[in-house]
Motif scaffolding. Sequence first.
Motif, PDB file in Angstrom:
ATOM      1  N   TYR A 282      17.546 -24.743  17.493  1.00 18.58           N
ATOM      2  CA  TYR A 282      17.417 -23.684  18.493  1.00 18.58           C
ATOM      3  C   TYR A 282      17.427 -22.317  17.812  1.00 18.58           C
ATOM      4  O   TYR A 282      16.621 -21.439  18.143  1.00 18.58           O
ATOM      5  CB  TYR A 282      18.528 -23.780  19.541  1.00 18.58           C
ATOM      6  CG  TYR A 282      18.473 -22.663  20.551  1.00 18.58           C
ATOM      7  CD1 TYR A 282      17.426 -22.574  21.465  1.00 18.58           C
ATOM      8  CD2 TYR A 282      19.440 -21.665  20.567  1.00 18.58           C
ATOM      9  CE1 TYR A 282      17.354 -21.534  22.377  1.00 18.58           C
ATOM     10  CE2 TYR A 282      19.381 -20.631  21.480  1.00 18.58           C
ATOM     11  CZ  TYR A 282      18.343 -20.571  22.375  1.00 18.58           C
ATOM     12  OH  TYR A 282      18.271 -19.526  23.273  1.00 18.58           O
ATOM     13  N   ASP A 283      18.315 -22.141  16.852  1.00 18.13           N
ATOM     14  CA  ASP A 283      18.368 -20.892  16.101  1.00 18.13           C
ATOM     15  C   ASP A 283      17.030 -20.635  15.403  1.00 18.13           C
ATOM     16  O   ASP A 283      16.522 -19.511  15.418  1.00 18.13           O
ATOM     17  CB  ASP A 283      19.509 -20.949  15.080  1.00 18.13           C
ATOM     18  CG  ASP A 283      19.734 -19.624  14.391  1.00 18.13           C
ATOM     19  OD1 ASP A 283      20.239 -18.695  15.045  1.00 18.13           O
ATOM     20  OD2 ASP A 283      19.406 -19.527  13.186  1.00 18.13           O
TER      21      ASP A 283
ATOM     22  N   LYS B  69      20.519  -8.833  15.319  1.00 21.47           N
ATOM     23  CA  LYS B  69      21.035  -8.468  16.647  1.00 21.47           C
ATOM     24  C   LYS B  69      20.223  -9.119  17.762  1.00 21.47           C
ATOM     25  O   LYS B  69      20.774  -9.628  18.730  1.00 21.47           O
ATOM     26  CB  LYS B  69      21.039  -6.944  16.825  1.00 21.47           C
ATOM     27  CG  LYS B  69      22.144  -6.253  16.078  1.00 21.47           C
ATOM     28  CD  LYS B  69      22.104  -4.758  16.299  1.00 21.47           C
ATOM     29  CE  LYS B  69      23.191  -4.086  15.495  1.00 21.47           C
ATOM     30  NZ  LYS B  69      23.209  -2.626  15.670  1.00 21.47           N
ATOM     31  N   ARG B  70      18.909  -9.107  17.616  1.00 20.89           N
ATOM     32  CA  ARG B  70      18.047  -9.716  18.636  1.00 20.89           C
ATOM     33  C   ARG B  70      18.276 -11.223  18.708  1.00 20.89           C
ATOM     34  O   ARG B  70      18.335 -11.801  19.787  1.00 20.89           O
ATOM     35  CB  ARG B  70      16.582  -9.411  18.343  1.00 20.89           C
ATOM     36  CG  ARG B  70      16.238  -7.957  18.559  1.00 20.89           C
ATOM     37  CD  ARG B  70      14.819  -7.647  18.145  1.00 20.89           C
ATOM     38  NE  ARG B  70      14.575  -6.217  18.253  1.00 20.89           N
ATOM     39  CZ  ARG B  70      13.616  -5.577  17.637  1.00 20.89           C
ATOM     40  NH1 ARG B  70      12.772  -6.246  16.865  1.00 20.89           N
ATOM     41  NH2 ARG B  70      13.459  -4.285  17.786  1.00 20.89           N
ATOM     42  N   THR B  71      18.388 -11.825  17.545  1.00 21.55           N
ATOM     43  CA  THR B  71      18.620 -13.274  17.501  1.00 21.55           C
ATOM     44  C   THR B  71      19.985 -13.610  18.086  1.00 21.55           C
ATOM     45  O   THR B  71      20.113 -14.507  18.927  1.00 21.55           O
ATOM     46  CB  THR B  71      18.506 -13.798  16.056  1.00 21.55           C
ATOM     47  OG1 THR B  71      17.197 -13.519  15.561  1.00 21.55           O
ATOM     48  CG2 THR B  71      18.780 -15.289  15.982  1.00 21.55           C
TER      49      THR B  71
ATOM     50  N   LYS C 227      23.922 -16.792  21.212  1.00 19.49           N
ATOM     51  CA  LYS C 227      25.357 -16.858  21.477  1.00 19.49           C
ATOM     52  C   LYS C 227      25.643 -17.801  22.651  1.00 19.49           C
ATOM     53  O   LYS C 227      24.762 -18.093  23.471  1.00 19.49           O
ATOM     54  CB  LYS C 227      25.932 -15.470  21.718  1.00 19.49           C
ATOM     55  CG  LYS C 227      25.399 -14.752  22.928  1.00 19.49           C
ATOM     56  CD  LYS C 227      25.947 -13.338  22.997  1.00 19.49           C
ATOM     57  CE  LYS C 227      25.370 -12.606  24.203  1.00 19.49           C
ATOM     58  NZ  LYS C 227      25.878 -11.244  24.267  1.00 19.49           N
ATOM     59  N   ALA C 228      26.858 -18.274  22.707  1.00 18.76           N
ATOM     60  CA  ALA C 228      27.246 -19.286  23.690  1.00 18.76           C
ATOM     61  C   ALA C 228      26.974 -18.841  25.128  1.00 18.76           C
ATOM     62  O   ALA C 228      26.480 -19.628  25.940  1.00 18.76           O
ATOM     63  CB  ALA C 228      28.720 -19.648  23.522  1.00 18.76           C
TER      64      ALA C 228
ATOM     65  N   LEU D  97      21.303 -31.241  23.746  1.00 16.83           N
ATOM     66  CA  LEU D  97      19.987 -31.528  24.318  1.00 16.83           C
ATOM     67  C   LEU D  97      18.880 -31.092  23.364  1.00 16.83           C
ATOM     68  O   LEU D  97      17.915 -31.841  23.141  1.00 16.83           O
ATOM     69  CB  LEU D  97      19.831 -30.831  25.677  1.00 16.83           C
ATOM     70  CG  LEU D  97      18.469 -30.958  26.338  1.00 16.83           C
ATOM     71  CD1 LEU D  97      18.094 -32.423  26.588  1.00 16.83           C
ATOM     72  CD2 LEU D  97      18.448 -30.163  27.638  1.00 16.83           C
ATOM     73  N   MET D  98      19.003 -29.913  22.774  1.00 14.59           N
ATOM     74  CA  MET D  98      17.998 -29.435  21.821  1.00 14.59           C
ATOM     75  C   MET D  98      17.909 -30.386  20.617  1.00 14.59           C
ATOM     76  O   MET D  98      16.817 -30.743  20.166  1.00 14.59           O
ATOM     77  CB  MET D  98      18.334 -28.018  21.325  1.00 14.59           C
ATOM     78  CG  MET D  98      18.283 -26.924  22.387  1.00 14.59           C
ATOM     79  SD  MET D  98      16.612 -26.570  22.974  1.00 14.59           S
ATOM     80  CE  MET D  98      16.628 -27.431  24.554  1.00 14.59           C
TER      81      MET D  98
END
Length: 154
Positions: free
Chosen positions: A39-40, A60-62, A67-68, A119-120
């Motif tokens: 996912y990252d 920062k955008r990522t 984040k949770a 799931l990912m």
Amino acid sequence: MEKSVMDLPEILKEQFGGETADIRTYSPLVLAYIGDGIYDLVIRTLIVRHGSCQPNKLHKRTSALVKASAQSEMIDKLMESLTEEELAVYKRGRNAKSYTMAKNATMKDYRKATGFEALMGYLYLKGETERLVSLVREGLGDTWAEEKKEEDRA
């Protein structure tokens, strides 16, 4: 045909051999572990595809999207779209007993995010990368549009 990183499980099998274990038997925390990484990578790829900028802005955008709490919001948007099988994987991940927790997340958000990551990971290992990306797109929805507006203003 060129292969992409989403074909990595297949490429690894070709290059290193061996059979892959039945992913239905994997611990939900193992699925979340690989799901967190994939996912990252999907989010980083989306961010970078929109052009080069300073690494701290990329980070920062990522971070805002991985984040949770963001993953928790995303799975809420996706619940209606999940198949029974996907919902079962999500619930296994959400209900898994983890001995760690994200530092800036509530326990509820952390558990939902763990379910989302499971799931990912499941979809990735199963080779259902189009479904994975489709869910990410649906889950990002307005969030992605807002990120793009912020990016255009910066």
